[in-house]
Design a protein around this motif. Structure first.
Motif, PDB file in Angstrom:
ATOM      1  N   GLY A 199       0.802  -1.212   0.098  1.00  0.00           N
ATOM      2  CA  GLY A 199      -0.059  -0.081   0.007  1.00  0.00           C
ATOM      3  C   GLY A 199       0.765   1.244  -0.083  1.00  0.00           C
ATOM      4  N   PHE A 200       2.132   1.343  -0.087  1.00  0.00           N
ATOM      5  CA  PHE A 200       3.065   2.471  -0.304  1.00  0.00           C
ATOM      6  C   PHE A 200       2.827   3.174  -1.399  1.00  0.00           C
ATOM      7  CE2 PHE A 200       5.168  -0.038   3.152  1.00  0.00           C
ATOM      8  CZ  PHE A 200       5.561   1.026   3.825  1.00  0.00           C
ATOM      9  N   ASN A 201       2.837   4.292  -1.539  1.00  0.00           N
ATOM     10  CA  ASN A 201       2.656   5.230  -2.591  1.00  0.00           C
ATOM     11  C   ASN A 201       4.131   5.614  -3.062  1.00  0.00           C
ATOM     12  OD1 ASN A 201       2.558   7.562  -4.638  1.00  0.00           O
ATOM     13  ND2 ASN A 201       0.542   8.386  -3.335  1.00  0.00           N
ATOM     14  N   PRO A 202       4.370   5.286  -4.455  1.00  0.00           N
ATOM     15  CA  PRO A 202       5.635   5.577  -4.978  1.00  0.00           C
ATOM     16  C   PRO A 202       6.414   6.781  -4.836  1.00  0.00           C
ATOM     17  CG  PRO A 202       4.383   4.051  -6.460  1.00  0.00           C
ATOM     18  CD  PRO A 202       3.520   4.449  -5.362  1.00  0.00           C
ATOM     19  N   VAL A 203       5.368   8.052  -4.701  1.00  0.00           N
ATOM     20  CA  VAL A 203       5.779   9.056  -4.657  1.00  0.00           C
ATOM     21  C   VAL A 203       6.365   9.684  -3.377  1.00  0.00           C
ATOM     22  CG1 VAL A 203       4.220   9.888  -6.745  1.00  0.00           C
ATOM     23  CG2 VAL A 203       3.642  10.402  -4.644  1.00  0.00           C
ATOM     24  N   THR A 204       6.038   9.004  -2.309  1.00  0.00           N
ATOM     25  CA  THR A 204       6.396   9.340  -1.049  1.00  0.00           C
ATOM     26  C   THR A 204       7.611   8.762  -0.622  1.00  0.00           C
ATOM     27  OG1 THR A 204       5.219   7.330   0.067  1.00  0.00           O
ATOM     28  CG2 THR A 204       3.964   9.069  -0.423  1.00  0.00           C
ATOM     29  N   PRO A 205       8.448   9.452   0.329  1.00  0.00           N
ATOM     30  CA  PRO A 205       9.882   8.830   0.762  1.00  0.00           C
ATOM     31  C   PRO A 205       9.872   7.751   1.547  1.00  0.00           C
ATOM     32  CG  PRO A 205       9.361  11.503   1.423  1.00  0.00           C
ATOM     33  CD  PRO A 205       8.049  10.869   0.883  1.00  0.00           C
ATOM     34  N   ASN A 206       8.484   7.165   2.081  1.00  0.00           N
ATOM     35  CA  ASN A 206       8.544   5.863   2.898  1.00  0.00           C
ATOM     36  C   ASN A 206       8.625   4.760   1.931  1.00  0.00           C
ATOM     37  OD1 ASN A 206       8.457   6.404   5.558  1.00  0.00           O
ATOM     38  ND2 ASN A 206       6.327   6.101   6.058  1.00  0.00           N
ATOM     39  N   PHE A 207       8.025   4.987   0.582  1.00  0.00           N
ATOM     40  CA  PHE A 207       8.219   4.129  -0.240  1.00  0.00           C
ATOM     41  C   PHE A 207       9.763   3.409  -0.548  1.00  0.00           C
ATOM     42  CE2 PHE A 207       8.667   2.258  -4.526  1.00  0.00           C
ATOM     43  CZ  PHE A 207       7.504   1.286  -4.643  1.00  0.00           C
TER      44      PHE A 207
END
Length: 207
Positions: A47-55
Motif C-alpha cells: 500500500g505504499f505510494n511510490p511518490v512518498t519518501p516512505n516508499f
C-alpha cells in the motif's frame, strides 16, 4: 544498478527519492533485477505510494530481508498478538519496524503488555516504539515516570508516548532535574539504577 533504477522510474518514483536511496542505501540497488522488481512489487502491494519518501524506505527494508526473514517477522508479530492487518499497517507507518532484531521486538512488546498494561493492538498503532532502546530509553524513562507517579508529582493519565518521544534534554529538565531535590531517587531511576521493578496497581499507562 541501472536496470533497478529503471524499475523505480517505471513505477513513478521521483528522481529525488531515487537519489536519496543511492546515497543512503546503495546496496539495495545491487540486487539482481528480478529480485529487485519483486521487492518493489511487494512494497506497492502493501500500500505504499511510490511518490512518498516512505516508499524508498520500505524498498530498502524489504531488499535487506530475504523472503524467509520477512515471513519470520510476520509470524513473530502474529505470535505477539498482532493481526495481519495490524502488521501491515505498522509497516506502512514505520517500515523500519521490520528491521528490528527479533529479541528486541519481543522485549519491547512484552514490556508494554506485561508491565504497562497495553494491549498488543495498541502497540501496533505506534510502531516507532519498536525502534527505541528498551535499556537506554524505555525502561529508564518509564521508571522515572513510575516513581514520580507514586509520589503524586505527575498525573497518572500522562501519555507515555509523549514521554518516550521527547528529546533527551527536554525529558531530563521536565522529569529529572525539576524533581531531583524533592525525590533524589529520580536520578537513579533515570540512570537505570533503581532496584525496584514494576508493581501492579490496577492502572495502565495511557498511549
Amino acid at each position: 544498478m541501472n536496470p533497478n533504477l529503471s524499475i523505480l522510474k517505471d513505477h513513478g518514483v521521483p528522481e529525488s527519492n531515487i537519489v536519496k536511496l543511492i546515497t543512503t542505501h546503495p546496496r539495495a540497488l545491487v540486487l539482481i533485477p528480478e529480485r529487485f522488481r519483486e521487492t518493489v512489487e511487494i512494497v506497492k502491494e502493501v500500500g505504499f505510494n511510490p511518490v512518498t519518501p516512505n516508499f524508498i524506505l520500505a524498498v530498502r527494508v524489504v531488499a535487506g530481508l530475504i523472503k524467509l526473514n520477512w515471513e519470520r517477522k510476520i509470524e513473530l508479530y502474529k505470535s505477539l498478538g498482532w493481526s495481519g492487518d495490524e502488521i501491515l499497517s505498522a509497516f506502512q507507518v514505520q517500515p523500519m519496524c521490520m528491521s528490528s532484531l527479533e529479541k528486541e521486538i519481543k522485549r519491547v512488546v512484552s514490556f508494554f503488555v506485561d508491565e504497562l498494561g497495553w494491549k498488543p493492538s495498541a502497540i501496533s498503532k505506534y510502531p516507532d516504539i519498536l525502534l527505541l532502546s528498551i535499556d537506554k530509553r524505555i525502561v529508564p524513562r518509564c521508571s522515572v515516570v513510575r516513581l514520580l507517579m507514586s509520589e503524586g508529582l505527575v498525573k497518572k493519565d500522562l501519555s507515555i508516548l509523549s514521554v518516550l518521544k521527547s528529546n533527551e534534554n527536554s525529558f531530563y529538565e521536565k522529569f529529572v532535574s525539576k524533581f531531583q531535590k524533592r525525590v533524589p531517587e529520580v536520578l537513579k531511576a533515570y540512570e537505570g539504577k533503581m532496584e525496584f521493578w514494576w508493581e501492579k496497581e490496577g492502572q495502565s499507562y495511557n498511549s
